[in-house]
Scaffold this motif. Structure first.
Motif, PDB file in Angstrom:
ATOM      1  N   TRP C   5       0.812  -1.321  -0.245  1.00  0.00           N
ATOM      2  CA  TRP C   5      -0.030   0.014   0.115  1.00  0.00           C
ATOM      3  C   TRP C   5       1.039   1.280   0.078  1.00  0.00           C
ATOM      4  CZ3 TRP C   5      -4.779  -0.123  -1.523  1.00  0.00           C
ATOM      5  CH2 TRP C   5      -5.760  -1.156  -1.346  1.00  0.00           C
ATOM      6  N   VAL C   8       2.311   1.957  -3.270  1.00  0.00           N
ATOM      7  CA  VAL C   8       1.125   2.476  -4.154  1.00  0.00           C
ATOM      8  C   VAL C   8       0.659   4.079  -3.979  1.00  0.00           C
ATOM      9  CG1 VAL C   8      -1.041   2.153  -5.149  1.00  0.00           C
ATOM     10  CG2 VAL C   8       0.465   0.386  -4.935  1.00  0.00           C
ATOM     11  N   TRP C   9       0.382   4.234  -2.685  1.00  0.00           N
ATOM     12  CA  TRP C   9       0.050   5.599  -2.296  1.00  0.00           C
ATOM     13  C   TRP C   9       1.288   6.570  -1.957  1.00  0.00           C
ATOM     14  CZ3 TRP C   9      -5.132   5.315   1.046  1.00  0.00           C
ATOM     15  CH2 TRP C   9      -6.220   4.648   0.390  1.00  0.00           C
ATOM     16  N   THR C  10       2.056   6.797  -2.691  1.00  0.00           N
ATOM     17  CA  THR C  10       2.963   7.815  -2.581  1.00  0.00           C
ATOM     18  C   THR C  10       2.216   9.304  -3.157  1.00  0.00           C
ATOM     19  OG1 THR C  10       3.809   7.580  -4.760  1.00  0.00           O
ATOM     20  CG2 THR C  10       4.910   6.132  -3.000  1.00  0.00           C
ATOM     21  N   ASN C  13       2.358   9.255  -7.175  1.00  0.00           N
ATOM     22  CA  ASN C  13       1.489   8.367  -7.640  1.00  0.00           C
ATOM     23  C   ASN C  13       0.074   8.973  -7.584  1.00  0.00           C
ATOM     24  OD1 ASN C  13       2.937   6.330  -8.579  1.00  0.00           O
ATOM     25  ND2 ASN C  13       2.538   4.993  -7.021  1.00  0.00           N
ATOM     26  N   TRP C  14      -0.289   9.547  -6.530  1.00  0.00           N
ATOM     27  CA  TRP C  14      -1.631  10.397  -6.520  1.00  0.00           C
ATOM     28  C   TRP C  14      -1.702  11.269  -7.242  1.00  0.00           C
ATOM     29  CZ3 TRP C  14      -6.221   8.768  -4.948  1.00  0.00           C
ATOM     30  CH2 TRP C  14      -6.258   7.766  -3.962  1.00  0.00           C
ATOM     31  N   GLU C 200      -3.277  -4.205  -5.007  1.00  0.00           N
ATOM     32  CA  GLU C 200      -3.385  -2.720  -4.334  1.00  0.00           C
ATOM     33  C   GLU C 200      -3.731  -1.650  -5.422  1.00  0.00           C
ATOM     34  OE1 GLU C 200      -1.169  -4.943  -3.788  1.00  0.00           O
ATOM     35  OE2 GLU C 200      -1.318  -5.377  -1.337  1.00  0.00           O
ATOM     36  N   THR C 204      -7.199   0.624  -5.687  1.00  0.00           N
ATOM     37  CA  THR C 204      -7.126   2.146  -5.481  1.00  0.00           C
ATOM     38  C   THR C 204      -7.883   2.648  -6.776  1.00  0.00           C
ATOM     39  OG1 THR C 204      -4.992   1.859  -4.522  1.00  0.00           O
ATOM     40  CG2 THR C 204      -5.594   4.050  -5.377  1.00  0.00           C
TER      41      THR C 204
END
Ligand SMILES: Nc1ncnc2c1ncn2[C@@H]1O[C@H](COP(=O)(O)OP(=O)(O)O)[C@@H](O)[C@H]1O
Ligand SMILES: [Mg+2]
Lengths: 264, 248, 236
Positions: C5, C8-10, C13-14, C200, C204
């Motif tokens: 997670w 992915v949730w950097t 990336n967001w 993940e 997302t």
């Protein structure tokens, strides 16, 4: 609020001198649905201020007769004259009907997307071009008259059946009708609500409104009607003052019908 | 533009035909699985059973509110992570892309079928089920003998709509390399430069597939109205269905 | 697990997921592009659907027939096929198009066909008895249409309409299949780069779509309240 507040410019008495005597005149009216002859030669004259109760077995053509008076149905033969004017109808959805003939339905038919007040002012502002403020004021007075002024901003399905029917009557009255047609106005109501609608109609009759009422409420007919008309199979079988009608009917079919209705 | 449909008698035609077979297979497999999911989930939601209600809600709402093609990618890329190993191996033997497409489409459309089934059951007057229970029929018996037969009349039109949607959505499987019709069209376009011809043909084929589904639905409707006299239910259905889609 | 997670949730990336790679150079992508296509298609298809739906509900053949033809032909073809048509056909006639335009046009026409059916159903759902009551009050056919039929039809079809809007928003994801940098494509790229955490990544993306669509439905629910609908649309 007294009865006189409701009397309007369209009240029959004030216009008496200018108008022909009869409010409704039907001569030789024939109405067919395909091959089925539903009205088979109706002659009927209704004077202004008269309260006529129309009765007869189911399917005898009572509703159809009412619908021919305001042009919801086109007739095949004969003529219908309302307040001196011929009712000409093609029976098409595109016809615009005479706004001065009020009609009250068995199923109320209030507009579900509008509040009660909006139901009452829609036609006066659109058709009669009454200014909005004036229409609202009159609508509120009418609602008070039929006893539901506190329901002005409610939607129709939030009201009981009796309240809805009273709102429907008020909606018709908001157009200052010269005559009112009622098609079984209490048949869809629970017994305890019937009298509240009949009370409103009784007051209206006492004010001198011309009314044609299809109903099975014989007590009401006896008390309020100036004439009872009995129909069967598309014909007028017998008509008389209520007393005479109920106490000494002349025709066999009438006797049978009265017997059945009073036996209920 | 010069189009030449005669080339379809050669390789492109064969490719499209093999694509058609895959499309039909995919649609049938996904339909069978989706219907099972739909009936189970729809009935569970209709019962409103506390223990499973949140689970059903999450499944249905999540599937209905997210794009099928992303769900396809999800199953394709992460199946090996989320599926139990034996199931995954079984699928891989099958042609792994195909399996992932079946699962994705079945879960996606299963959620829609579930809503259709629930709305159909809701359209049956409540008294009917209660009367059956009062007569001593068991829960499942009442469901099978009284509720479902009346609901199914109402179900057919929206069911047909959903099924056509499923057939159309099989075209998304090209995203993960399933060799169905749309995939074959892309191949023909890329390697043989006969895109317009192939596109015309597969468009017609899709229309035919959808019309067949609609026709089967009509047959079923005719059969049911002859054999089930559930007028009452239809009247209620008319009120609930606007534009062929069930409201709530 | 938590590692995945976190990878992915950097923030980077967001940012990519929300506005795309080339946002600084004035090209939108990611969720912004998805919303752009979706909302434009919703607006366009509502206009088309309203016109065609009213034509479909008409008794006149000259209006009814072309409308029926449009609805039937667009409803029975996969949207993806329509996107390909919209992309490859215009150049044949010498019309310039772009990937963005083809997706938008295809999605609008496709959704328009469905909305037309909803509008038609909504118009037919208004009880005949209700129209009779309006006629008896002396309203003209046009006034009846405008004040009695259409508002009721619109109100009745709100739930179905909301459903269609959501489908339309979901369908924007086809854009990635012809190479647009929408939310799905960006997500796919992130997934391809990270390799080991597809669950993940895709969860997302699904979650973002879910939030957007639920939000859309919630907004439309506000209208389903009769009181606010009445205040907003009926100035009687
Ligand atoms: N729109 C219509 N089309 C065909 N037949 C009709 C229609 N309306 C009424 N009828 C028929 O006309 C006859 C009289 O109907 P109606 O006037 O409603 O009777 P009543 O109100 O006295 O019960 C009935 O036999 C009925 O079936
Ligand atoms: Mg009647």
């Amino acid at each position: 609020m007294t009865a006189s507040n409701l009397a309007t410019a369209a009240s029959p008495v004030s216009l008496a001198s200018k108008r022909p005597a009869a409010a409704i005149k039907m001569r030789g009216v024939v109405k067919r649905f395909g091959a089925l002859e539903v009205l088979r030669g109706i002659d009927l004259t209704i004077e202004r201020g008269e309260v006529v109760v129309l009765c007869g077995p189911s399917g005898s053509g009572k509703s159809t007769l009412l619908r021919c008076i305001n042009g919801l149905e086109a007739i095949a033969l004969g003529e219908v004259i309302v307040e001196g004017e011929h009712v000409r109808s093609k029976g098409s959805k595109l016809d615009t009907l005479n706004p001065r003939i009020g009609m009250v339905f068995q199923a109320f038919n209030l507009f579900p997307h509008l509040t009660i007040l909006q139901n009452l002012i829609l036609a006066p502002t659109m058709v009669l071009k009454v200014p909005r403020a004036e229409a609202i004021e009159r609508a509120r007075a009418l609602l008070a008259r039929v006893g539901i002024e506190q329901k002005a901003d409610a939607f129709p399905d939030m009201l009981s059946g009796g309240q809805q029917q009273r709102a429907a009557i008020a909606r018709a009255l908001a157009m200052n009708p010269e005559l009112m047609l009622f098609d079984e106005p209490t048949s869809a109501l629970d017994p305890e609500m019937i009298h509240e609608v009949l009370d409103v109609m009784r007051d209206l009759a006492h004010e001198g409104m011309t009314m044609v009422i299809v109903t099975h409420e014989m007590g009401f007919a006896r008390e309020v009607a100036s004439r009872v008309v009995f129909m069967d199979e598309g014909l007028i079988v017998e008509q008389a003052k209520p007393d005479a009608f109920f106490s000494k009917p002349r025709e066999e079919r009438t006797k049978q019908f009265i017997g059945k209705i009073l036996a209920r | 533009m010069n189009t030449d449909f005669s080339i379809l008698w050669g390789d492109p035609g064969t490719l499209i035909l093999s694509g058609l077979v895959v499309t039909v297979k995919l649609a049938l497999c996904a339909f069978a699985l989706a219907i099972i999911i739909g009936v189970v989930m729809g009935t569970l939601r209709w019962i409103g059973w506390r223990a499973v209600e949140p689970f059903c809600w999450v499944y249905i709402e999540f599937c209905r509110n997210t794009p099928p093609v992303v769900q396809l990618l999800f199953w394709y890329f992460s199946a090996s992570f989320v599926l139990p190993m034996p199931v995954f191996m079984f699928l891989r033997d099958f042609g792994y892309e195909f399996g992932a497409a079946v699962i994705a489409l079945a879960f996606y459309h299963g959620a829609f079928y579930a809503e259709v089934v629930r709305a159909g059951l809701n359209a049956v007057p409540k008294g009917q089920f209660e009367a059956a229970r009062a007569l001593g029929l068991g829960f499942l018996q009442s469901l099978r003998r009284v509720a479902f037969p009346q609901a199914i009349r109402v179900l057919v039109p929206p069911l047909v709509n959903e099924t056509t949607a499923l057939i159309k959505n099989t075209s998304l499987a090209m995203a993960i390399g399933v060799a169905e019709m749309t995939f074959q069209y892309r191949a023909i376009d890329n390697f043989m430069f006969r895109g317009i011809e192939a596109l015309t043909v597969i468009t017609v084929l899709y229309v035919i597939l959808c019309l067949i589904a609609a026709w089967l639905g009509r047959l079923m409707n005719g059969y049911l109205s002859k054999h089930l006299h559930a007028r009452n239910a239809t009247a209620i259905a008319d009120r609930q269905i606007v534009g062929g889609e069930i409201i709530r | 697990m938590m590692d995945n997670w976190a990878r992915v949730w950097t923030p980077a990336n967001w940012e990519r997921l929300l506005v795309g790679d080339l946002f600084n150079r004035g090209e939108i992508g990611g969720l912004a592009l998805t919303l752009c296509i979706g909302l434009l298609a919703i607006a366009g298809s509502t206009v088309i659907g309203a016109v065609v739906g009213i034509m479909r509900a008409s008794d006149r053949k000259a209006l009814n027939l072309p409308a029926t033809l449009y609805v039937q032909s667009f409803r029975n073809v996969p949207l993806l096929i329509l996107v390909f048509w919209a992309y490859f056909l215009p150049p044949v006639f010498g019309i310039q198009t772009s990937k963005f335009l083809s997706v938008l046009v295809a999605l609008t026409l496709f959704t328009g066909a469905y909305i037309a059916e909803i509008v038609q159903g909504g118009i037919r759902s208004v009880a005949a008895a209700n129209l009779e009551a309006a006629r008896v009050l002396g309203l003209t056919p046009r006034q009846i249409q405008f004040w009695v039929v259409l508002p009721q039809a619109f109100f009745n079809m709100l739930p179905a309409l909301a459903g269609r809007y959501v489908v339309s928003m979901k369908n924007t994801s086809l854009a990635f299949l012809i190479g647009l940098m929408d939310l799905t494509e960006i997500g796919k790229q992130i997934g391809a780069r990270l390799m080991t955490s597809p669950v993940e990544v895709y969860l997302t993306i699904l979650l973002i779509y879910f939030v957007v669509n639920r939000g859309l439905v919630m907004c439309l629910r506000l209208l389903e309240n009769r009181q606010s609908f009445n205040r907003l649309f009926l100035r009687i």
